[in-house]
Enzyme design. Structure first.
Site, PDB file in Angstrom:
ATOM      1  N   ASP A  98       0.843  -1.211   0.000  1.00  0.00           N
ATOM      2  CA  ASP A  98       0.000   0.000   0.000  1.00  0.00           C
ATOM      3  C   ASP A  98       0.877   1.260   0.000  1.00  0.00           C
ATOM      4  O   ASP A  98       1.785   1.380   0.821  1.00  0.00           O
ATOM      5  CB  ASP A  98      -0.893  -0.034   1.262  1.00  0.00           C
ATOM      6  N   HIS A 100      -0.487   4.522   0.048  1.00  0.00           N
ATOM      7  CA  HIS A 100      -1.192   5.696   0.577  1.00  0.00           C
ATOM      8  C   HIS A 100      -0.538   6.171   1.882  1.00  0.00           C
ATOM      9  O   HIS A 100      -0.427   5.390   2.820  1.00  0.00           O
ATOM     10  CB  HIS A 100      -2.657   5.367   0.819  1.00  0.00           C
ATOM     11  N   SER A 151      -5.241  -4.266   2.148  1.00  0.00           N
ATOM     12  CA  SER A 151      -4.386  -3.838   3.265  1.00  0.00           C
ATOM     13  C   SER A 151      -4.959  -4.275   4.611  1.00  0.00           C
ATOM     14  O   SER A 151      -4.210  -4.514   5.556  1.00  0.00           O
ATOM     15  CB  SER A 151      -4.209  -2.327   3.260  1.00  0.00           C
TER      16      SER A 151
HETATM   17 CO1  B1M Z   1      -5.791   5.429  -4.049  1.00  0.00          CO
HETATM   18  N1  B1M Z   1      -7.358   4.378  -3.630  1.00  0.00           N
HETATM   19  N2  B1M Z   1      -5.107   4.004  -5.180  1.00  0.00           N
HETATM   20  N3  B1M Z   1      -4.369   6.665  -4.498  1.00  0.00           N
HETATM   21  N4  B1M Z   1      -6.802   6.776  -3.200  1.00  0.00           N
HETATM   22  C1  B1M Z   1      -8.295   4.914  -2.641  1.00  0.00           C
HETATM   23  C2  B1M Z   1      -7.940   4.432  -1.232  1.00  0.00           C
HETATM   24  C3  B1M Z   1      -9.682   4.342  -3.160  1.00  0.00           C
HETATM   25  C4  B1M Z   1     -10.742   4.168  -2.061  1.00  0.00           C
HETATM   26  C5  B1M Z   1     -10.191   5.249  -4.290  1.00  0.00           C
HETATM   27  C6  B1M Z   1     -11.447   4.731  -4.957  1.00  0.00           C
HETATM   28  O1  B1M Z   1     -11.384   3.893  -5.813  1.00  0.00           O
HETATM   29  N5  B1M Z   1     -12.581   5.215  -4.594  1.00  0.00           N
HETATM   30  C7  B1M Z   1      -9.232   2.985  -3.805  1.00  0.00           C
HETATM   31  C8  B1M Z   1      -9.205   1.776  -2.843  1.00  0.00           C
HETATM   32  C9  B1M Z   1     -10.201   0.706  -3.212  1.00  0.00           C
HETATM   33  C10 B1M Z   1     -10.180  -0.377  -2.191  1.00  0.00           C
HETATM   34  O2  B1M Z   1      -9.291  -1.183  -2.107  1.00  0.00           O
HETATM   35  N6  B1M Z   1     -11.208  -0.338  -1.370  1.00  0.00           N
HETATM   36  C11 B1M Z   1      -7.857   3.331  -4.296  1.00  0.00           C
HETATM   37  C12 B1M Z   1      -7.151   2.615  -5.311  1.00  0.00           C
HETATM   38  C13 B1M Z   1      -7.930   1.517  -6.002  1.00  0.00           C
HETATM   39  C14 B1M Z   1      -5.823   2.909  -5.677  1.00  0.00           C
HETATM   40  C15 B1M Z   1      -4.937   2.175  -6.698  1.00  0.00           C
HETATM   41  C16 B1M Z   1      -5.042   0.648  -6.705  1.00  0.00           C
HETATM   42  C17 B1M Z   1      -5.289   2.762  -8.081  1.00  0.00           C
HETATM   43  C18 B1M Z   1      -4.561   2.166  -9.244  1.00  0.00           C
HETATM   44  O3  B1M Z   1      -3.355   2.203  -9.326  1.00  0.00           O
HETATM   45  N7  B1M Z   1      -5.342   1.633 -10.121  1.00  0.00           N
HETATM   46  C19 B1M Z   1      -3.530   2.651  -6.298  1.00  0.00           C
HETATM   47  C20 B1M Z   1      -2.944   1.747  -5.198  1.00  0.00           C
HETATM   48  C21 B1M Z   1      -1.485   1.700  -5.186  1.00  0.00           C
HETATM   49  C22 B1M Z   1      -0.998   0.898  -3.990  1.00  0.00           C
HETATM   50  O4  B1M Z   1      -1.193   1.308  -2.869  1.00  0.00           O
HETATM   51  N8  B1M Z   1      -0.378  -0.231  -4.242  1.00  0.00           N
HETATM   52  C23 B1M Z   1      -3.852   3.989  -5.709  1.00  0.00           C
HETATM   53  C24 B1M Z   1      -2.967   5.065  -5.735  1.00  0.00           C
HETATM   54  C25 B1M Z   1      -3.250   6.321  -5.222  1.00  0.00           C
HETATM   55  C26 B1M Z   1      -2.351   7.533  -5.437  1.00  0.00           C
HETATM   56  C27 B1M Z   1      -0.858   7.184  -5.396  1.00  0.00           C
HETATM   57  C28 B1M Z   1      -2.687   8.151  -6.758  1.00  0.00           C
HETATM   58  C29 B1M Z   1      -2.847   8.483  -4.269  1.00  0.00           C
HETATM   59  C30 B1M Z   1      -2.053   8.329  -2.959  1.00  0.00           C
HETATM   60  C31 B1M Z   1      -0.980   9.366  -2.775  1.00  0.00           C
HETATM   61  C32 B1M Z   1      -0.377   9.274  -1.402  1.00  0.00           C
HETATM   62  O5  B1M Z   1      -0.955   8.842  -0.415  1.00  0.00           O
HETATM   63  N9  B1M Z   1       0.842   9.718  -1.332  1.00  0.00           N
HETATM   64  C33 B1M Z   1      -4.253   7.936  -4.011  1.00  0.00           C
HETATM   65  C34 B1M Z   1      -5.256   8.657  -3.311  1.00  0.00           C
HETATM   66  C35 B1M Z   1      -4.947  10.090  -2.956  1.00  0.00           C
HETATM   67  C36 B1M Z   1      -6.513   8.056  -2.937  1.00  0.00           C
HETATM   68  C37 B1M Z   1      -7.751   8.733  -2.293  1.00  0.00           C
HETATM   69  C38 B1M Z   1      -8.454   9.520  -3.379  1.00  0.00           C
HETATM   70  C39 B1M Z   1      -7.509   9.635  -1.089  1.00  0.00           C
HETATM   71  C40 B1M Z   1      -6.699   9.018   0.054  1.00  0.00           C
HETATM   72  C41 B1M Z   1      -6.264  10.082   1.026  1.00  0.00           C
HETATM   73  O6  B1M Z   1      -5.116  10.509   1.022  1.00  0.00           O
HETATM   74  N10 B1M Z   1      -7.192  10.588   1.863  1.00  0.00           N
HETATM   75  C42 B1M Z   1      -8.569   7.459  -1.827  1.00  0.00           C
HETATM   76  C43 B1M Z   1     -10.068   7.678  -1.806  1.00  0.00           C
HETATM   77  C44 B1M Z   1     -10.548   8.131  -0.444  1.00  0.00           C
HETATM   78  O7  B1M Z   1     -10.007   7.736   0.583  1.00  0.00           O
HETATM   79  N11 B1M Z   1     -11.568   8.905  -0.435  1.00  0.00           N
HETATM   80  C45 B1M Z   1      -7.981   6.373  -2.656  1.00  0.00           C
HETATM   81  C46 B1M Z   1      -6.904  11.643   2.829  1.00  0.00           C
HETATM   82  C47 B1M Z   1      -6.310  11.045   4.114  1.00  0.00           C
HETATM   83  C48 B1M Z   1      -6.062  12.136   5.148  1.00  0.00           C
HETATM   84  O8  B1M Z   1      -7.255  10.140   4.618  1.00  0.00           O
HETATM   85  O9  B1M Z   1      -5.632   8.189   4.483  1.00  0.00           O
HETATM   86  O10 B1M Z   1      -8.115   7.811   4.926  1.00  0.00           O
HETATM   87  P1  B1M Z   1      -6.910   8.648   5.069  1.00  0.00           P
HETATM   88  O11 B1M Z   1      -6.595   8.816   6.625  1.00  0.00           O
HETATM   89  C49 B1M Z   1      -7.612   9.135   7.563  1.00  0.00           C
HETATM   90  C50 B1M Z   1      -8.197   7.916   8.274  1.00  0.00           C
HETATM   91  O12 B1M Z   1      -8.315   6.788   7.435  1.00  0.00           O
HETATM   92  C51 B1M Z   1      -7.305   7.725   9.452  1.00  0.00           C
HETATM   93  O13 B1M Z   1      -6.890   9.045   9.787  1.00  0.00           O
HETATM   94  C52 B1M Z   1      -6.950   9.922   8.651  1.00  0.00           C
HETATM   95  C53 B1M Z   1      -7.786  11.152   9.008  1.00  0.00           C
HETATM   96  O14 B1M Z   1      -7.352  11.803  10.152  1.00  0.00           O
HETATM   97  N12 B1M Z   1      -6.098   6.904   9.385  1.00  0.00           N
HETATM   98  C54 B1M Z   1      -5.488   6.470  10.520  1.00  0.00           C
HETATM   99  C55 B1M Z   1      -5.381   6.468   8.339  1.00  0.00           C
HETATM  100  N13 B1M Z   1      -4.341   5.755   8.754  1.00  0.00           N
HETATM  101  C56 B1M Z   1      -4.367   5.734  10.084  1.00  0.00           C
HETATM  102  C57 B1M Z   1      -3.518   5.137  11.030  1.00  0.00           C
HETATM  103  C58 B1M Z   1      -3.816   5.295  12.368  1.00  0.00           C
HETATM  104  C59 B1M Z   1      -4.919   6.031  12.777  1.00  0.00           C
HETATM  105  C60 B1M Z   1      -5.772   6.618  11.860  1.00  0.00           C
HETATM  106  O15 B1M Z   1      -3.066   4.781  13.348  1.00  0.00           O
HETATM  107  C61 B1M Z   1      -1.856   4.147  13.051  1.00  0.00           C
END
Ligand code: B1M
Length: 213
Positions: A98, A100, A151
């Site tokens: 992963d 992200h 993940s």
């Molecule tokens: Co990706 N991606 N992505 N992506 N991406 C998602 C996660 C996805 C839901 C989008 C979608 O299709 N709707 C989907 C996942 C589907 C699934 O499995 N359910 C997805 C996919 C499919 C993919 C790829 C497979 C796409 C592809 O290549 N075809 C690929 C995966 C690559 C890989 O990992 N092997 C991929 C790639 C990417 C980018 C590189 C383009 C980019 C990431 C850039 C980066 O992180 N440097 C990206 C992004 C930006 C997203 C979305 C749009 C936004 C994620 C984000 O940063 N959110 C995402 C859709 C979404 O989530 N709405 C998506 C903002 C961030 C602050 O929130 O990380 O959730 P988040 O963290 C939150 C909580 O979750 C929590 O606290 C935070 C808030 O305070 N939290 C924790 C997180 N970790 C924690 C740990 C803790 C405590 C809390 O304690 C240890």
């Protein structure tokens, strides 16, 4: 557009033009974390929706991620910091497979601003690397992040591998594909120490404080 709509739009459009002056304006109205959790996260959710509907490609989502990172970097110095003694050491990682890291890095900021020493191992961290780091760093807690459905499964495997190595420090898990139920029914039974689910970074801090009390 309102200020809040413009802020969400920078993320959706993947454009930084005008971002900083608008963030400055927002800081006069809201605490920095509310700007992240509110308009910027709304933008990210919209990006996720558009991506899911094939209306955005990976390169565009990457640009959105860059905007989010730039905004967080700008807001970080304005966040509240406690001057307390070190409460503990946390090893932080996005799990194997992963990439992200925005959420994980937000957790790092919140934790290190609130008395924790954070060792951030980065992305795609395999269990072996975590085990080695645990032996070297002797953390008080392990924090795992993961956004993909696979993940969540990887966290189960990681918990099993850590247990097999005799590691039992409290584990904090979070990320979009994870739920409290999955954490309790699938991850916790595979681990020796306590495993807690955090819905966001602030929740993670609260839980870490409770675990280290
Ligand atoms: Co990706 N991606 N992505 N992506 N991406 C998602 C996660 C996805 C839901 C989008 C979608 O299709 N709707 C989907 C996942 C589907 C699934 O499995 N359910 C997805 C996919 C499919 C993919 C790829 C497979 C796409 C592809 O290549 N075809 C690929 C995966 C690559 C890989 O990992 N092997 C991929 C790639 C990417 C980018 C590189 C383009 C980019 C990431 C850039 C980066 O992180 N440097 C990206 C992004 C930006 C997203 C979305 C749009 C936004 C994620 C984000 O940063 N959110 C995402 C859709 C979404 O989530 N709405 C998506 C903002 C961030 C602050 O929130 O990380 O959730 P988040 O963290 C939150 C909580 O979750 C929590 O606290 C935070 C808030 O305070 N939290 C924790 C997180 N970790 C924690 C740990 C803790 C405590 C809390 O304690 C240890």
């Amino acid at each position: 557009l309102t200020l809040e709509e413009r802020l969400a739009n920078y993320v959706v459009e993947g454009s930084k033009e005008g971002l900083i002056p608008d963030l400055e304006q927002a800081l006069a109205k809201y605490p920095p974390l509310d700007i992240i959790n509110g308009p910027l996260m709304n933008g990210m959710e919209e990006v996720g929706r558009l991506f899911n509907d094939n209306e955005l490609i990976v390169a565009e989502v990457l640009q959105s991620a860059e905007v989010m990172k730039a905004a967080v970097a700008y807001l970080e110095p304005f966040m509240e910091k406690t001057e307390s003694a070190v409460k503990g050491k946390i090893l932080l990682a996005t799990v194997k497979g992963d990439v992200h890291d925005i959420g994980k890095n937000l957790v790092e900021i919140i934790m290190s601003n609130n008395g924790y020493q954070v060792v951030n191992l980065g992305i795609k961290v395999p269990p072996e690397q975590l085990i080695t780091a645990c032996r070297e760093q002797k953390p008080d807690m392990i924090g795992l992040s993961g956004l993909l459905v696979k993940s969540a499964q990887q966290m189960v495997v990681t918990a099993q591998d850590l247990r097999a190595s005799g590691i039992d420090v409290p584990m904090l898990v979070g990320g979009a594909a994870l739920t409290r139920k999955f954490t309790h029914t699938r991850i916790a039974p595979e681990y020796e120490g306590p495993v807690v689910y955090a819905k966001d970074a602030m929740d993670g801090l609260d839980l870490a404080n409770r675990l280290s009390d």
